[in-house]
Design a protein around this motif. Structure first.
Motif, PDB file in Angstrom:
ATOM      1  N   ASP A  71       0.659  -1.720  -0.225  1.00 29.33           N
ATOM      2  CA  ASP A  71       0.301  -0.402  -0.183  1.00 29.33           C
ATOM      3  C   ASP A  71       1.188   1.285   0.294  1.00 29.33           C
ATOM      4  O   ASP A  71       0.307   2.375   0.207  1.00 29.33           O
ATOM      5  CB  ASP A  71      -1.188   0.184   1.032  1.00 29.33           C
ATOM      6  CG  ASP A  71      -1.865  -1.585   1.255  1.00 29.33           C
ATOM      7  OD1 ASP A  71      -2.394  -1.816   0.267  1.00 29.33           O
ATOM      8  OD2 ASP A  71      -2.361  -1.416   2.208  1.00 29.33           O
ATOM      9  N   ASN A  72       2.586   1.108   0.262  1.00 26.65           N
ATOM     10  CA  ASN A  72       3.234   2.572  -0.212  1.00 26.65           C
ATOM     11  C   ASN A  72       2.486   3.041   1.645  1.00 26.65           C
ATOM     12  O   ASN A  72       2.802   4.820   1.392  1.00 26.65           O
ATOM     13  CB  ASN A  72       3.372   3.238  -1.321  1.00 26.65           C
ATOM     14  CG  ASN A  72       4.437   3.855  -1.120  1.00 26.65           C
ATOM     15  OD1 ASN A  72       5.354   4.038  -1.023  1.00 26.65           O
ATOM     16  ND2 ASN A  72       3.994   5.100  -2.268  1.00 26.65           N
ATOM     17  N   ASN A  73       2.247   2.834   2.586  1.00 27.48           N
ATOM     18  CA  ASN A  73       2.544   3.253   3.241  1.00 27.48           C
ATOM     19  C   ASN A  73       3.553   4.433   3.889  1.00 27.48           C
ATOM     20  O   ASN A  73       3.240   5.427   4.640  1.00 27.48           O
ATOM     21  CB  ASN A  73       1.445   2.591   4.198  1.00 27.48           C
ATOM     22  CG  ASN A  73       0.138   1.944   4.552  1.00 27.48           C
ATOM     23  OD1 ASN A  73       0.038   2.637   3.610  1.00 27.48           O
ATOM     24  ND2 ASN A  73       0.090   0.753   5.002  1.00 27.48           N
ATOM     25  N   ASN A  74       5.077   3.908   3.630  1.00 28.30           N
ATOM     26  CA  ASN A  74       6.257   4.606   3.884  1.00 28.30           C
ATOM     27  C   ASN A  74       6.224   5.486   2.515  1.00 28.30           C
ATOM     28  O   ASN A  74       7.553   5.875   2.974  1.00 28.30           O
ATOM     29  CB  ASN A  74       7.318   3.739   4.420  1.00 28.30           C
ATOM     30  CG  ASN A  74       6.842   2.742   3.218  1.00 28.30           C
ATOM     31  OD1 ASN A  74       7.492   2.935   2.351  1.00 28.30           O
ATOM     32  ND2 ASN A  74       8.530   1.688   3.703  1.00 28.30           N
ATOM     33  N   GLY A  75       5.497   5.273   1.681  1.00 23.88           N
ATOM     34  CA  GLY A  75       5.646   6.022   0.439  1.00 23.88           C
ATOM     35  C   GLY A  75       6.846   6.055   0.472  1.00 23.88           C
ATOM     36  O   GLY A  75       7.864   7.372  -0.826  1.00 23.88           O
ATOM     37  N   LEU A  76       8.154   5.318   0.240  1.00 22.73           N
ATOM     38  CA  LEU A  76       9.028   4.576  -0.249  1.00 22.73           C
ATOM     39  C   LEU A  76       9.134   3.810  -1.876  1.00 22.73           C
ATOM     40  O   LEU A  76       9.611   4.020  -2.231  1.00 22.73           O
ATOM     41  CB  LEU A  76      10.015   3.950   0.200  1.00 22.73           C
ATOM     42  CG  LEU A  76      10.094   4.300   1.917  1.00 22.73           C
ATOM     43  CD1 LEU A  76      11.538   3.160   2.712  1.00 22.73           C
ATOM     44  CD2 LEU A  76      11.269   5.707   1.695  1.00 22.73           C
ATOM     45  N   SER A  77       8.165   3.490  -2.024  1.00 24.88           N
ATOM     46  CA  SER A  77       7.662   2.954  -3.641  1.00 24.88           C
ATOM     47  C   SER A  77       7.820   4.221  -4.467  1.00 24.88           C
ATOM     48  O   SER A  77       7.256   4.949  -4.363  1.00 24.88           O
ATOM     49  CB  SER A  77       6.566   2.518  -3.318  1.00 24.88           C
ATOM     50  OG  SER A  77       5.534   2.034  -4.170  1.00 24.88           O
ATOM     51  N   GLY A  78       7.931   4.466  -5.496  1.00 22.29           N
ATOM     52  CA  GLY A  78       8.399   5.068  -6.675  1.00 22.29           C
ATOM     53  C   GLY A  78       9.572   6.419  -6.335  1.00 22.29           C
ATOM     54  O   GLY A  78       9.318   7.174  -7.755  1.00 22.29           O
ATOM     55  N   GLN A  79      10.020   6.070  -5.020  1.00 24.35           N
ATOM     56  CA  GLN A  79      10.338   7.725  -4.754  1.00 24.35           C
ATOM     57  C   GLN A  79      11.898   7.193  -5.459  1.00 24.35           C
ATOM     58  O   GLN A  79      13.009   6.626  -5.645  1.00 24.35           O
ATOM     59  CB  GLN A  79      10.766   7.670  -3.265  1.00 24.35           C
ATOM     60  CG  GLN A  79      12.252   9.023  -2.306  1.00 24.35           C
ATOM     61  CD  GLN A  79      12.071   8.110  -1.460  1.00 24.35           C
ATOM     62  OE1 GLN A  79      10.949   8.730  -0.331  1.00 24.35           O
ATOM     63  NE2 GLN A  79      12.791   7.980  -1.132  1.00 24.35           N
TER      64      GLN A  79
END
Length: 302
Positions: A71-79
């Protein structure tokens, strides 16, 4: 630009700092990325190794970890991550990399992951010598990764169980004794080609002699999948769940397991298994013939 932090990445320090109990191996499902200036060197200062989507707490709640990653809750996916923020010696000097686990990473020639500067992507892939393989050597300045699962265009896999009691080595015969009378000398069981929709299901080892103990698994071969193996018929171990399997075989190609005690140790009690899309680098790639066979079977009418 925000980048992978000490908590999110394994370390911003050179790879030589990953030693002792903290040393990591590129063989698990968690998104692990290694970047080197010139070949895989543990003591190389010009490198970075880290968990691109967040460091797994292996003693914690892994189900929550996977939910957060998906769910990309930590915002790292695609960063987007600039290589100079990871190691100042890497921009336009990257010549070797490894990416393993359930993630895909994209590599860019500029500092900001601009689509026009895209060079290549990697899903469970490695290249120790980029200077031999195309024009991307000493070109990369930024990278971004995202959660991904892939069947690599072949949405099927095979699992084969072998009971090969005639293959006991001399040292096994000495420890285990001769092959008992009345026991089948050799047997192979496989459900043939399994389809992607069979993944994540608990599957039973279907040989008719499993329950009696007369089919003792000495070898397991998995092609094009990641599979967990269990002692009971419900894909559970003490402690429960897939993280507590007896053992796991994972590869984008072909991977084998051989019971060191000829089926009289762990293999004798394998009753079920559960498979997932592949991860891990195919160090021993399966031949194209078996992949074509899998593709043909899954395209055939059910």
């Amino acid at each position: 630009m925000a980048g992978w932090s000490h908590e999110e990445g394994y370390s911003k320090k050179p790879c030589r700092e990953i030693v002792g109990p903290d040393r990591v191996a590129f063989d698990g499902p968690y998104c692990l990325v290694g970047l080197w200036k010139n070949g895989y060197q543990l003591l190389d200062r010009d490198s970075w190794t880290g968990w691109a989507l967040g460091k797994p707490e292996l003693d914690g709640d892994l189900h929550s970890y996977w939910n957060n990653i998906r769910d990309n809750n930590n915002g790292l996916s695609g960063q987007c991550n600039n290589l100079k923020d990871l190691n100042g010696n890497l921009p336009r000097q990257l010549s070797s990399f490894q990416v393993t686990g359930y993630c895909e990473c994209e590599f860019f020639a500029d500092e900001d992951c601009h689509p026009k500067s895209f060079r290549f992507s990697a899903y469970n892939r490695e290249d120790a010598a980029m200077w031999r393989n195309g024009k991307d050597d000493n070109m990369i300045q930024s990278i971004k990764c995202k959660y991904a699962e892939s069947w690599g265009g072949v949405e099927g896999f095979t699992v084969t169980f072998v009971d090969n009691k005639t293959a006991r080595r001399d040292d096994q015969v000495g420890r285990l004794g001769p092959i008992p009378e009345g026991v089948a000398l050799q047997g192979t069981w496989s459900p043939d080609v399994l389809r992607a929709h069979d993944s994540r299901k608990c599957l039973k080892v279907g040989h008719p002699d499993v329950a009696s103990g007369n089919f003792r698994v000495t070898d397991v071969t998995v092609v094009h999948a990641t599979c967990h193996f269990y002692l009971d018929e419900n894909c559970n171990e003490q402690g429960g769940g897939m993280e507590n399997s007896l053992f796991t075989l994972a590869s984008m190609g072909k991977v084998e397991w051989v019971d060191p005690d000829g089926g009289d140790a762990r293999g004798k009690s394998i009753r079920s298994y559960k498979c997932f899309p592949s991860y891990n680098i195919a160090w021993h790639p399966q031949s194209q013939d078996i992949l074509k066979y899998i593709q043909k079977k899954i395209r055939a009418p059910a």
